[in-house]
Design a protein around this motif. Sequence first.
Motif, short mmCIF file in Angstrom:
data_model
loop_
_atom_site.label_atom_id
_atom_site.label_comp_id
_atom_site.label_asym_id
_atom_site.label_seq_id
_atom_site.Cartn_x
_atom_site.Cartn_y
_atom_site.Cartn_z
N SER A 280 0.83 -1.26 0.06
CA SER A 280 0.06 -0.07 0.00
C SER A 280 1.01 1.11 0.02
O SER A 280 0.39 2.18 -0.39
CB SER A 280 -0.92 -0.04 1.00
N LEU A 281 2.12 1.17 0.50
CA LEU A 281 2.94 2.25 0.37
C LEU A 281 3.46 2.75 -1.02
O LEU A 281 4.03 3.65 -1.02
CB LEU A 281 4.32 1.77 1.37
N TYR A 289 1.06 11.66 -0.77
CA TYR A 289 2.10 10.70 -0.10
C TYR A 289 2.28 9.46 -0.81
O TYR A 289 1.21 8.87 -1.22
CB TYR A 289 1.80 10.67 1.35
N GLY A 290 3.31 8.75 -0.49
CA GLY A 290 3.46 7.27 -1.09
C GLY A 290 4.11 7.47 -2.51
O GLY A 290 4.57 8.38 -3.04
N GLY A 291 4.22 5.96 -3.07
CA GLY A 291 5.00 6.15 -4.46
C GLY A 291 6.11 6.21 -4.68
O GLY A 291 7.02 6.32 -3.61
N THR A 292 6.37 6.05 -5.80
CA THR A 292 7.98 6.19 -6.02
C THR A 292 8.20 7.45 -7.05
O THR A 292 7.66 7.59 -8.27
CB THR A 292 8.41 4.72 -6.83
N THR A 293 9.15 8.29 -6.96
CA THR A 293 9.56 9.10 -7.62
C THR A 293 11.21 9.18 -7.87
O THR A 293 11.80 8.57 -7.36
CB THR A 293 9.20 10.71 -6.75
N ILE A 294 11.55 10.08 -8.91
CA ILE A 294 12.97 10.20 -9.46
C ILE A 294 13.46 11.44 -9.08
O ILE A 294 12.69 12.47 -9.37
CB ILE A 294 12.90 9.65 -10.78
N SER A 295 14.70 11.63 -8.43
CA SER A 295 15.17 12.82 -7.92
C SER A 295 16.56 13.05 -8.37
O SER A 295 17.33 11.89 -8.03
CB SER A 295 14.83 13.04 -6.47
N LEU A 296 17.06 13.99 -8.75
CA LEU A 296 18.52 14.28 -8.97
C LEU A 296 19.05 14.89 -8.03
O LEU A 296 20.46 15.01 -7.67
CB LEU A 296 18.69 15.21 -10.31
N SER A 302 16.39 6.59 -1.19
CA SER A 302 15.73 6.69 -0.06
C SER A 302 14.51 5.62 0.02
O SER A 302 13.80 5.86 -0.90
CB SER A 302 15.54 8.13 0.45
N MET A 303 14.44 5.24 1.07
CA MET A 303 13.05 4.16 1.09
C MET A 303 12.60 4.33 2.41
O MET A 303 13.15 4.45 3.32
CB MET A 303 13.73 2.56 1.13
N GLU A 304 11.19 4.35 2.40
CA GLU A 304 10.38 4.21 3.97
C GLU A 304 10.82 3.36 4.83
O GLU A 304 11.37 2.28 4.35
CB GLU A 304 8.93 4.17 3.52
N ASN A 390 7.34 8.35 7.62
CA ASN A 390 6.38 8.85 6.80
C ASN A 390 6.93 9.93 5.85
O ASN A 390 6.42 10.85 5.90
CB ASN A 390 5.47 9.61 7.90
N PRO A 391 7.88 9.44 4.85
CA PRO A 391 8.08 10.29 3.94
C PRO A 391 7.16 10.69 2.98
O PRO A 391 6.02 9.94 2.88
CB PRO A 391 9.17 9.43 3.17
#
Length: 438
Positions: A280-281, A289-296, A302-304, A390-391
């Motif tokens: 569910s995360l 909130y939640g899901g998977t994003t891409i960051s430069l 980083s993972m919950e 809780n990221p």
Amino acid sequence: MASSYNHHLISLYLLLIYIISTTATTTSASPRPKSVILTLSKDTSTSQYTTKVIQRTPPVSVPLTLDLGTQYLWLNCGKRYVSSTYKPVNCGSPLCALANAKICRSCPAPPGPKPGCNKNTCRAIINNPITNKSTPRGSELATDVIQLNSSNGATTGGLVSLPNFLFVCAPTSLLGGLAKGVFGVAGFGRTKVSFPTQVSSTFRLAQVFALCLPPLSENGFAFLGDGPYNITPGGTGLNVDLRTMLTYTPLISNPVRTSEYFIGVQGIRVGGEDVQINKSLLSIDSKGYGGTTISLLYPYTSMETSIFKAVTTVFDKQIANSSFPTKRVAPVTPFEFCYDEFPSTRVGPAVQNIDLVLQSENVVWTIAPLNSLVRTNNVYCLAFVDGGKNPRSSIVIGGYQIEDNLLQFDRAKSRLGFSSSLVYDRIRCSFFNFTSKA
């Protein structure tokens, strides 16, 4: 879905009409290139990925930090900003509306345009993505000429000009936390006025850009346009269009963080073993909130907390049960799982892959050992960090994990193309033929 897509097309059409109408009475845009290319490098102290553009009249080289979530190009308009082609954007103008800048401010300015403060100008609230500091009263929206390198897909070419490139004037105080010497941020977000959107609209290129991030001391590239992206693998003498190496997965919309790029991770495997996590995360809730994003801007993925513990537990257990002559050693900040040695291969330490399972069991983004382990303090550390309980995003894929991978962000088709590590095919991002640079 169809309504949102049509609205996006209308917005791009309005931007194109604005560009055509304004360039008709000013310096014309350069002839249409096949694509536009930016040279990327990695900053030693911050691990940010930076580039340079040429802006203003007379021209000045402007270093910038890249960010996938920022909506605009913004840069400092301090006392050193001098340009005869600087034009503030007036309140109520079509470009002000297109940028969704809703603040109008009058300030006492001397005759002639003064960068940063003019009468009745449109202002936008911008944010430093490192410090989260913002400009609550807004900063002036303006246009100026910029020049970028063209490309035929195999080499860098001559400079092309965009005479009315939209950007936001930022105060010097907003530069904190950015790489030393940069003037601001090149926003590559999913917006109508982001850096790649404006370039593609000006030259009528596909709304596509590709990133190939470099490790330290090497160059990578960002292609604006659909390619080709030709590279010669080491020692082969053959040109390879990297688009042939891409696998695609949909880009997911976040209802709150609309400018960011999310993908639909469905599960995680370590060494082929499914990791048991709270799935569910992996979904995005109504608050964004939640899901998977891409960051430069995240140096490492980083993972919950619960996902991080599940992944690292399986990884460490497999290492302990393997025949590798290694042992766990003391953590090295910011990493928790470090090991004294591993056998090496051409593509990194001889350890198991970590796979992100996407929309089906057959669509997998493999994080190779070269991208999952980092050598630091004479030990190997698993290059993932605990993102807390809780990221905002349950998983943030960081820069290190995508170095020497090709990522293609196709906004027109709302999909991400990814290659996994190019090193398996004896390719590095730095192999591109950088024959000239802005």
